[in-house]
Enzyme design. Structure first.
Site, mmCIF file in Angstrom:
data_model
loop_
_atom_site.group_PDB
_atom_site.id
_atom_site.type_symbol
_atom_site.label_atom_id
_atom_site.label_comp_id
_atom_site.label_asym_id
_atom_site.label_seq_id
_atom_site.Cartn_x
_atom_site.Cartn_y
_atom_site.Cartn_z
ATOM 1 N N HIS A 24 31.571 44.802 43.228
ATOM 2 C CA HIS A 24 31.713 44.175 44.545
ATOM 3 C C HIS A 24 31.368 45.176 45.650
ATOM 4 O O HIS A 24 30.685 44.838 46.618
ATOM 5 C CB HIS A 24 33.142 43.659 44.742
ATOM 6 C CG HIS A 24 33.363 42.282 44.228
ATOM 7 N ND1 HIS A 24 33.330 41.978 42.886
ATOM 8 C CD2 HIS A 24 33.619 41.108 44.875
ATOM 9 C CE1 HIS A 24 33.564 40.681 42.736
ATOM 10 N NE2 HIS A 24 33.731 40.136 43.924
ATOM 11 N N LYS A 38 43.222 36.533 38.567
ATOM 12 C CA LYS A 38 44.672 36.334 38.453
ATOM 13 C C LYS A 38 45.354 37.060 39.606
ATOM 14 O O LYS A 38 44.847 38.053 40.113
ATOM 15 C CB LYS A 38 45.198 36.820 37.108
ATOM 16 C CG LYS A 38 45.097 38.323 36.907
ATOM 17 C CD LYS A 38 45.693 38.762 35.581
ATOM 18 C CE LYS A 38 45.604 40.276 35.455
ATOM 19 N NZ LYS A 38 46.147 40.774 34.196
#
Length: 195
Positions: free
Chosen positions: A38, A103
């Site tokens: 990212h 999550k």
């Protein structure tokens, strides 16, 4: 509860039809990336460069899969903690990426970006990496090979079991579930205190 089957890409229309708490079976192409990937993608965008994949209506799975054993498409592929991508997620949504799979909780800035760009955050079951890997039918390394497990991969998944945690309106299953639980606890306490 019946699971809803959805097929990618995650268009604005499809994203807006999903609601927090909904169980889905996801089919289509997704991309893998964690924080190192990212960071690299956001740095590329800042330099005016294109990403290694078309982010339009894309879904990114926060995973660093283990190496595949002989005869397998991929190794264990359980979700990583999504908060590690919170600094980068709004930037990727601003260029078209819409779905995220991981999550854990997300920061308010990410939820605001989801509302702005019609994003959806899907929860995958932590600790079930081997089970989730069974829904991955194809895996192809597409960029950042030097990052090892965190390299960018293009996956094709069939009926990947997920839950909509945060929808494009900002409804959050973690917050709603907690509120419902606490309301239930208060109701029980009120009933017991009246004895």
């Amino acid at each position: 509860m019946e699971r809803r089957r959805i097929t990618l890409p995650l268009t604005t229309e499809l994203a807006r039809s999903l609601h927090a708490g909904e169980q889905v079976l996801l089919t289509g192409t997704i991309y893998t990336s964690r924080d190192a990937g990212h960071k690299r993608m956001c740095e590329a965008l800042a330099r005016g460069e294109e990403l290694p994949f078309d982010p339009t209506d894309a879904t990114i799975y926060y995973v660093g899969p283990t190496p595949a054993k002989p005869g397998q498409v991929i190794g264990s592929a359980g979700p990583t903690t999504s908060g590690r991508m919170d600094a980068y997620a709004p930037t990727l949504m601003s260029v078209g990426a819409r779905g995220m799979i991981g999550k854990g909780a997300r920061l308010p800035e990410v939820v605001e970006a989801m509302k702005k760009y019609s994003g959806v955050y899907f929860g995958a079951i932590g600790g079930a990496g081997a089970l989730l890997a069974k829904s991955i039918k194809k895996a192809e390394l597409i960029a950042y090979e030097d990052l090892g497990a965190e390299a960018l991969r293009k996956l094709y998944v069939e009926d990947m079991p997920l839950v909509v945690i945060i929808d494009s309106d900002g409804n959050n299953l973690y917050e709603e579930g907690r509120a419902a639980y606490l309301a239930g606890c208060n109701l029980i306490n009120d009933n017991h205190s009246g004895r």
